[in-house]
Write a protein that holds these residues in place. Structure first.
Motif, PDB file in Angstrom:
ATOM      1  N   GLY A  97       0.815  -1.209   0.000  1.00 41.43           N
ATOM      2  CA  GLY A  97       0.000   0.000   0.000  1.00 41.43           C
ATOM      3  C   GLY A  97       0.844   1.252   0.000  1.00 41.43           C
ATOM      4  N   PRO A  98       0.192   2.375  -0.220  1.00 43.55           N
ATOM      5  CA  PRO A  98       0.930   3.647  -0.290  1.00 43.55           C
ATOM      6  C   PRO A  98       1.411   4.092   1.088  1.00 43.55           C
ATOM      7  CG  PRO A  98      -1.433   4.034  -0.439  1.00 43.55           C
ATOM      8  CD  PRO A  98      -1.239   2.543  -0.450  1.00 43.55           C
ATOM      9  N   LEU A  99       2.432   4.915   1.077  1.00 46.29           N
ATOM     10  CA  LEU A  99       2.933   5.485   2.323  1.00 46.29           C
ATOM     11  C   LEU A  99       2.096   6.705   2.679  1.00 46.29           C
ATOM     12  CD1 LEU A  99       6.790   5.242   1.730  1.00 46.29           C
ATOM     13  CD2 LEU A  99       5.377   3.792   3.190  1.00 46.29           C
ATOM     14  N   LEU A 100       1.690   6.770   3.939  1.00 49.48           N
ATOM     15  CA  LEU A 100       0.872   7.886   4.431  1.00 49.48           C
ATOM     16  C   LEU A 100       1.719   8.709   5.397  1.00 49.48           C
ATOM     17  CD1 LEU A 100      -2.340   5.801   5.170  1.00 49.48           C
ATOM     18  CD2 LEU A 100      -1.820   7.094   3.102  1.00 49.48           C
ATOM     19  N   ARG A 101       1.658  10.040   5.276  1.00 48.46           N
ATOM     20  CA  ARG A 101       2.504  10.921   6.075  1.00 48.46           C
ATOM     21  C   ARG A 101       1.704  11.553   7.218  1.00 48.46           C
ATOM     22  NH1 ARG A 101       7.308  12.695   5.660  1.00 48.46           N
ATOM     23  NH2 ARG A 101       8.022  14.695   6.410  1.00 48.46           N
ATOM     24  N   ALA A 102       2.281  11.463   8.433  1.00 47.23           N
ATOM     25  CA  ALA A 102       1.698  12.116   9.609  1.00 47.23           C
ATOM     26  C   ALA A 102       2.798  12.296  10.644  1.00 47.23           C
ATOM     27  CB  ALA A 102       0.557  11.277  10.191  1.00 47.23           C
ATOM     28  N   PHE A 103       2.759  13.390  11.354  1.00 48.91           N
ATOM     29  CA  PHE A 103       3.708  13.674  12.427  1.00 48.91           C
ATOM     30  C   PHE A 103       5.155  13.550  11.945  1.00 48.91           C
ATOM     31  CE2 PHE A 103      -0.080  11.622  14.338  1.00 48.91           C
ATOM     32  CZ  PHE A 103      -0.605  12.731  14.969  1.00 48.91           C
ATOM     33  N   GLY A 104       5.421  13.908  10.695  1.00 48.81           N
ATOM     34  CA  GLY A 104       6.773  13.870  10.152  1.00 48.81           C
ATOM     35  C   GLY A 104       7.279  12.475   9.831  1.00 48.81           C
ATOM     36  N   GLU A 105       6.383  11.488   9.811  1.00 51.66           N
ATOM     37  CA  GLU A 105       6.774  10.110   9.499  1.00 51.66           C
ATOM     38  C   GLU A 105       5.946   9.606   8.327  1.00 51.66           C
ATOM     39  OE1 GLU A 105       6.916   7.349  12.895  1.00 51.66           O
ATOM     40  OE2 GLU A 105       6.537   9.093  14.162  1.00 51.66           O
ATOM     41  N   GLU A 106       6.488   8.644   7.598  1.00 50.10           N
ATOM     42  CA  GLU A 106       5.757   7.993   6.515  1.00 50.10           C
ATOM     43  C   GLU A 106       5.687   6.504   6.790  1.00 50.10           C
ATOM     44  OE1 GLU A 106       7.613   8.878   2.772  1.00 50.10           O
ATOM     45  OE2 GLU A 106       6.319  10.602   2.449  1.00 50.10           O
ATOM     46  N   LYS A 107       4.463   5.969   6.759  1.00 46.49           N
ATOM     47  CA  LYS A 107       4.250   4.542   6.999  1.00 46.49           C
ATOM     48  C   LYS A 107       3.052   4.093   6.179  1.00 46.49           C
ATOM     49  CE  LYS A 107       5.491   4.682  11.910  1.00 46.49           C
ATOM     50  NZ  LYS A 107       5.081   4.230  13.235  1.00 46.49           N
ATOM     51  N   THR A 108       2.929   2.780   6.008  1.00 44.64           N
ATOM     52  CA  THR A 108       1.723   2.251   5.370  1.00 44.64           C
ATOM     53  C   THR A 108       0.590   2.284   6.392  1.00 44.64           C
ATOM     54  OG1 THR A 108       2.200  -0.005   6.074  1.00 44.64           O
ATOM     55  CG2 THR A 108       3.060   0.668   3.900  1.00 44.64           C
ATOM     56  N   LEU A 109      -0.622   2.095   5.909  1.00 47.55           N
ATOM     57  CA  LEU A 109      -1.784   2.074   6.804  1.00 47.55           C
ATOM     58  C   LEU A 109      -1.612   0.978   7.860  1.00 47.55           C
ATOM     59  CD1 LEU A 109      -4.752   3.260   7.127  1.00 47.55           C
ATOM     60  CD2 LEU A 109      -5.456   1.126   6.075  1.00 47.55           C
ATOM     61  N   LYS A 110      -1.161  -0.192   7.417  1.00 49.97           N
ATOM     62  CA  LYS A 110      -0.957  -1.299   8.350  1.00 49.97           C
ATOM     63  C   LYS A 110       0.077  -0.926   9.411  1.00 49.97           C
ATOM     64  CE  LYS A 110      -1.356  -5.600   7.488  1.00 49.97           C
ATOM     65  NZ  LYS A 110      -1.526  -6.843   6.982  1.00 49.97           N
ATOM     66  N   ALA A 111       1.172  -0.288   9.009  1.00 50.54           N
ATOM     67  CA  ALA A 111       2.207   0.112   9.962  1.00 50.54           C
ATOM     68  C   ALA A 111       1.673   1.142  10.952  1.00 50.54           C
ATOM     69  CB  ALA A 111       3.426   0.647   9.219  1.00 50.54           C
ATOM     70  N   TRP A 112       0.858   2.101  10.468  1.00 52.37           N
ATOM     71  CA  TRP A 112       0.267   3.083  11.389  1.00 52.37           C
ATOM     72  C   TRP A 112      -0.658   2.382  12.386  1.00 52.37           C
ATOM     73  CZ3 TRP A 112       2.253   7.483  12.419  1.00 52.37           C
ATOM     74  CH2 TRP A 112       2.862   8.267  11.459  1.00 52.37           C
ATOM     75  N   SER A 113      -1.402   1.389  11.911  1.00 51.37           N
ATOM     76  CA  SER A 113      -2.346   0.703  12.813  1.00 51.37           C
ATOM     77  C   SER A 113      -1.606  -0.113  13.872  1.00 51.37           C
ATOM     78  CB  SER A 113      -3.291  -0.198  12.023  1.00 51.37           C
ATOM     79  OG  SER A 113      -2.621  -1.325  11.512  1.00 51.37           O
ATOM     80  N   ARG A 114      -0.371  -0.491  13.609  1.00 50.56           N
ATOM     81  CA  ARG A 114       0.406  -1.266  14.577  1.00 50.56           C
ATOM     82  C   ARG A 114       1.253  -0.385  15.491  1.00 50.56           C
ATOM     83  NH1 ARG A 114       2.360  -6.242  10.696  1.00 50.56           N
ATOM     84  NH2 ARG A 114       0.322  -7.227  10.617  1.00 50.56           N
ATOM     85  N   ASP A 115       1.242   0.915  15.258  1.00 47.10           N
ATOM     86  CA  ASP A 115       2.038   1.833  16.074  1.00 47.10           C
ATOM     87  C   ASP A 115       1.420   1.885  17.478  1.00 47.10           C
ATOM     88  OD1 ASP A 115       3.093   4.210  17.332  1.00 47.10           O
ATOM     89  OD2 ASP A 115       3.762   4.835  15.337  1.00 47.10           O
ATOM     90  N   PRO A 116       2.178   1.505  18.512  1.00 47.41           N
ATOM     91  CA  PRO A 116       1.614   1.427  19.864  1.00 47.41           C
ATOM     92  C   PRO A 116       1.213   2.776  20.460  1.00 47.41           C
ATOM     93  CG  PRO A 116       3.994   1.071  19.916  1.00 47.41           C
ATOM     94  CD  PRO A 116       3.593   1.125  18.474  1.00 47.41           C
ATOM     95  N   ARG A 117       1.631   3.879  19.865  1.00 45.70           N
ATOM     96  CA  ARG A 117       1.265   5.191  20.404  1.00 45.70           C
ATOM     97  C   ARG A 117      -0.204   5.504  20.215  1.00 45.70           C
ATOM     98  NH1 ARG A 117       5.607   8.640  17.126  1.00 45.70           N
ATOM     99  NH2 ARG A 117       4.868   7.158  15.563  1.00 45.70           N
ATOM    100  N   PHE A 118      -0.853   4.823  19.260  1.00 41.55           N
ATOM    101  CA  PHE A 118      -2.221   5.200  18.924  1.00 41.55           C
ATOM    102  C   PHE A 118      -3.264   4.164  19.313  1.00 41.55           C
ATOM    103  CE2 PHE A 118       0.708   7.195  15.873  1.00 41.55           C
ATOM    104  CZ  PHE A 118       0.586   8.496  16.328  1.00 41.55           C
ATOM    105  N   GLY A 119      -2.929   2.902  19.422  1.00 43.73           N
ATOM    106  CA  GLY A 119      -3.854   1.880  19.892  1.00 43.73           C
ATOM    107  C   GLY A 119      -5.062   1.641  19.000  1.00 43.73           C
TER     108      GLY A 119
END
Length: 170
Positions: free
Chosen positions: A105-127
């Motif tokens: 999937g495409p990289l999505l940018r937020a808070f100065g970082e780029e990650k895929t949707l799956k990677a953002w969903s696994r980020d423990p800061r957001f739950g």
């Protein structure tokens, strides 16, 4: 049984059974040693029960022995997974990790970082799980930073009577 010669040593069966190189029960060891046509003394002692010898690098060993071999650079799990996929034993033991393919999937940018949707969903800061995040982006049309930081709403439990009324079960 008389003394058994193996590994340049001569011992009785019970002594070989107590030897740290022995990987079988006493009964299995005795049975193997009585069948001299099928088993060398060294193999009878060192090869675990129900173990299959596998050949690599011109040698035959069990998988457990290959995993201890200095040429093996991979974990047991990696070796077994690769063998199930059909890799040769030599490749399963030695090949370094294959490079990862392109991100899913495409990289999505937020808070100065780029990650895929799956990677953002696994980020423990957001739950958030992937479904919730995707819903916030696609259905609620929220910007990514808002979708990530919006608090989860607790579902309000309705009283049983209200649930029945809504469902039409008065």
């Amino acid at each position: 049984m008389d003394k058994i010669e193996a590994f340049g040593e001569c011992k009785g069966v019970n002594s070989w059974f107590l030897d740290p190189r022995c990987n079988v029960s006493l009964a299995v060891l005795k049975r193997r040693l009585s069948d001299k046509k099928k088993w060398t003394a060294e193999d009878a002692i060192r090869i675990p029960s129900r173990a299959t010898l596998r050949e690599a690098f011109g040698e035959s060993k069990t998988i457990a022995e290959w995993l201890k071999d200095p040429r093996c650079t991979q974990s047991a799990g990696t070796v077994y997974t690769r063998l199930k996929k059909g890799d040769s034993l030599e490749d399963a033991l030695t090949q370094e990790r294959r490079p990862a393919g392109p991100p899913a999937g495409p990289l999505l940018r937020a808070f100065g970082e780029e990650k895929t949707l799956k990677a953002w969903s696994r980020d423990p800061r957001f739950g958030l799980n992937e479904h919730t995040l995707r819903s916030r982006l696609d259905v609620q049309v929220l910007p990514l930073e808002d979708a990530l930081t919006r608090p989860l709403r607790a579902k309000l439990a309705l009283p049983k009577a209200e649930q029945r009324r809504i469902a039409g079960i008065a």
